[in-house]
Design a protein around this motif. Structure first.
Motif, short mmCIF file in Angstrom:
data_model
loop_
_atom_site.label_atom_id
_atom_site.label_comp_id
_atom_site.label_asym_id
_atom_site.label_seq_id
_atom_site.Cartn_x
_atom_site.Cartn_y
_atom_site.Cartn_z
N UNK A 58 -4.91 53.09 -12.80
CA UNK A 58 -6.29 53.41 -12.51
C UNK A 58 -6.54 53.18 -11.03
N UNK A 59 -7.79 53.30 -10.62
CA UNK A 59 -8.14 53.23 -9.20
C UNK A 59 -8.79 51.89 -8.89
N UNK A 60 -8.08 51.05 -8.15
CA UNK A 60 -8.56 49.72 -7.78
C UNK A 60 -9.43 49.74 -6.53
N UNK A 61 -9.93 50.90 -6.15
CA UNK A 61 -10.83 51.03 -5.01
C UNK A 61 -10.19 50.39 -3.77
N UNK A 62 -10.86 49.40 -3.17
CA UNK A 62 -10.36 48.80 -1.94
C UNK A 62 -9.07 48.04 -2.08
N UNK A 63 -8.65 47.75 -3.30
CA UNK A 63 -7.39 47.03 -3.52
C UNK A 63 -6.22 47.98 -3.77
N UNK A 64 -6.51 49.26 -3.97
CA UNK A 64 -5.46 50.19 -4.41
C UNK A 64 -4.31 50.26 -3.42
N UNK A 65 -4.61 50.32 -2.13
CA UNK A 65 -3.55 50.42 -1.13
C UNK A 65 -2.63 49.22 -1.11
N UNK A 66 -3.14 48.05 -1.49
CA UNK A 66 -2.30 46.86 -1.55
C UNK A 66 -1.30 46.93 -2.68
N UNK A 67 -1.79 47.30 -3.86
CA UNK A 67 -0.90 47.41 -5.02
C UNK A 67 0.11 48.52 -4.81
N UNK A 68 -0.32 49.61 -4.18
CA UNK A 68 0.59 50.73 -3.96
C UNK A 68 1.62 50.42 -2.88
N UNK A 69 1.26 49.61 -1.89
CA UNK A 69 2.25 49.16 -0.91
C UNK A 69 3.33 48.31 -1.58
N UNK A 70 2.91 47.50 -2.55
CA UNK A 70 3.87 46.71 -3.31
C UNK A 70 4.83 47.63 -4.06
N UNK A 71 4.29 48.68 -4.68
CA UNK A 71 5.13 49.63 -5.41
C UNK A 71 6.14 50.31 -4.49
N UNK A 72 5.71 50.64 -3.27
CA UNK A 72 6.61 51.26 -2.31
C UNK A 72 7.72 50.29 -1.90
N UNK A 73 7.35 49.04 -1.65
CA UNK A 73 8.36 48.04 -1.28
C UNK A 73 9.40 47.86 -2.39
N UNK A 74 8.94 47.85 -3.63
CA UNK A 74 9.86 47.71 -4.76
C UNK A 74 10.72 48.96 -4.92
N UNK A 75 10.15 50.13 -4.63
CA UNK A 75 10.93 51.36 -4.70
C UNK A 75 12.05 51.35 -3.67
N UNK A 76 11.75 50.89 -2.47
CA UNK A 76 12.77 50.81 -1.43
C UNK A 76 13.82 49.76 -1.77
N UNK A 77 13.38 48.67 -2.39
CA UNK A 77 14.31 47.60 -2.73
C UNK A 77 15.25 48.01 -3.88
N UNK A 78 14.69 48.68 -4.89
CA UNK A 78 15.45 48.97 -6.11
C UNK A 78 16.06 50.36 -6.15
N UNK A 79 15.53 51.28 -5.35
CA UNK A 79 16.01 52.66 -5.38
C UNK A 79 15.30 53.54 -6.38
N UNK A 80 14.42 52.95 -7.18
CA UNK A 80 13.69 53.71 -8.21
C UNK A 80 12.26 53.98 -7.78
N UNK A 81 11.75 55.18 -8.08
CA UNK A 81 10.36 55.50 -7.78
C UNK A 81 9.61 55.70 -9.08
N UNK A 82 8.38 55.17 -9.17
CA UNK A 82 7.60 55.29 -10.40
C UNK A 82 7.11 56.71 -10.60
N UNK A 83 6.78 57.06 -11.83
CA UNK A 83 6.35 58.43 -12.12
C UNK A 83 4.85 58.63 -11.95
N UNK A 84 4.45 59.89 -12.06
CA UNK A 84 3.05 60.24 -12.29
C UNK A 84 2.95 60.57 -13.77
#
Length: 418
Positions: free
Chosen positions: A346-372
């Motif tokens: 869902x949309x965390x408004x002003x927090x969304x970019x923080x959670x999504x930056x975490x997802x990007x960091x984990x994608x770079x670390x693990x090699x996996x990207x989450x789906x839509x």
């Protein structure tokens, strides 16, 4: 000793912390994203029978922060509690000991779109029902948008740059970008940054219902957030926090920190178009992406993954797709993989970019990207590879994250694999 100039100062991500409607365990949240699990359910904390939207990424099991005195927590709105809780997790994850750091060289920048909207509504009700003498003396320090940053700096005894950015849904993106700038410009060596939001309240929900921004798919909550899908009908409100620890690269290496990724580029722009609607051509958003890549010395062809703003709104998803094509080319085959984790969170408004930056960091670390997820039939104008419904291993080395907010605020962050 090698002299490090400002131009040489790079930004490492060494700690990740989150509070979400599916919990605060980083690895569990990440695995849920990879598994395509929805964070959305019917709202339980208040009666929604009069609302056209009755679903959210609601945190309905919040019991506070065990390591923080309950009396202190009562003086914080939930959004500030989420910010502090996620910051504590991020600091623990980073392994940094602030008692051994120069407090003047450490800072905080935690954004929020609406701050203590719950506290504001409660205080207003007391004013109307019982008069001004019953308004709490803690109302101002609870509702102000900088309460997250303030309480985090107090908790850790941090005395360096301390800011809070309120640019609607771009708040956390701006906060991370400005925190990185503080490190790169030599103002700080360590920054705690990200965003926090707690707008799943009667007033918060009513505000977004009033502007007809929310999905009405109340009978099927987990399928309601469907970015880029032909049948999307609005975003799904959510709450929580995403906080990261940023460090000057050599500082992080010197203490043997685990480095998730490098925050290599930061770009921002304004649409200058409309207070709530995006520029349909995507020119402002594209400029932010262009600036982030330029700042990081990154060619568009080097980007492997895009974490989209992807809110599931009819106008926004098309505008973002157009913006992406402006940078990466009109041929979908030449565009990197794109996905929207908002399809799950869902949309965390002003927090969304923080959670999504975490997802990007984990994608770079693990090699996996989450789906839509919930992408059953793409919109005719949304013709990119949105990693539909199933996570994918692509081993990205460069990834970007987009955040756009009401007011025409655009932010792009570029990350490089550590």
């Amino acid at each position: 000793m090698t002299h490090i100039t400002m131009a040489d100062r790079r930004v490492a991500i060494t700690g990740l912390g989150c509070i979400t409607s599916r919990g605060a365990d980083l690895e569990q949240v990440w695995n849920d994203l990879l598994d395509g699990k929805s964070f959305i359910q019917s709202i339980r904390s208040f009666d929604t029978s009069a609302y056209t939207s009755q679903i959210a990424g609601e945190i309905d099991t919040w019991e506070g922060i065990p390591s923080v005195d309950s009396r202190d927590l009562k003086r914080m709105d939930r959004f500030a509690q989420f910010a502090l809780g996620a910051a504590i997790h991020a600091v623990e994850d980073s392994g940094i000991d602030f008692t051994k750091e120069d407090p003047w060289r450490c800072g905080v920048n935690i954004g929020s779109g609406v701050g203590g909207i719950g506290e504001f509504a409660d205080g207003h009700k007391k004013l109307l029902d019982k008069g001004p003498s019953r308004v709490s003396p803690f109302m101002v320090p609870k509702l102000m948008c900088n309460a997250g940053s303030g309480n985090v700096s107090i908790h850790f005894g941090i005395k360096g740059p301390n800011s809070a950015i309120a640019t609607a849904c771009a708040s956390a993106g701006h906060s991370l970008g400005e925190a990185a700038q503080a490190i790169r410009h030599g103002v700080a060596d360590v920054m705690i940054a990200g965003g926090s939001e707690a707008a799943v309240t009667p007033m918060g929900l009513a505000c977004f219902v009033a502007i007809k921004a929310l999905s009405r798919r109340n009978d099927d909550p987990t399928a309601a957030s469907r970015p880029f899908d032909k049948d999307r009908d609005g975003f799904v409100l959510a709450e929580g926090a995403g906080i990261l620890v940023l460090e000057e690269m050599e500082h992080a290496k010197a203490r043997g920190a685990t480095i998730y990724a490098e925050l290599a580029g930061y770009g921002q722009s304004a649409d200058g178009y409309h207070i709530t609607a995006p520029d349909e051509a995507g020119t402002g958003a594209a400029h932010a992406v262009e600036q982030a890549l330029k700042d990081g010395g990154i060619n568009p062809t080097d980007v492997d993954y895009i974490n989209a703003h992807g809110t599931s709104t009819p106008l926004g998803d098309v505008a973002e797709t157009r913006a992406i094509k402006r940078i990466f080319g009109a041929d979908p085959a030449g565009v990197p993989a794109v996905s929207s984790t908002k399809s799950m969170t869902g949309h965390l408004l002003g927090a969304s970019g923080g959670l999504e930056a975490i997802a990007v960091c984990k994608a770079l670390q693990t090699g996996n990207v989450p789906p839509t997820i919930n992408l059953a039939q793409p919109d005719d104008e949304c013709d990119l590879d949105y990693v539909p419904n199933t996570a994918r291993q692509i081993n990205p080395t460069i990834a970007i994250s987009n955040s756009f907010g009401f007011g025409g605020h655009n932010v792009c962050l570029a990350f490089r694999k550590a």
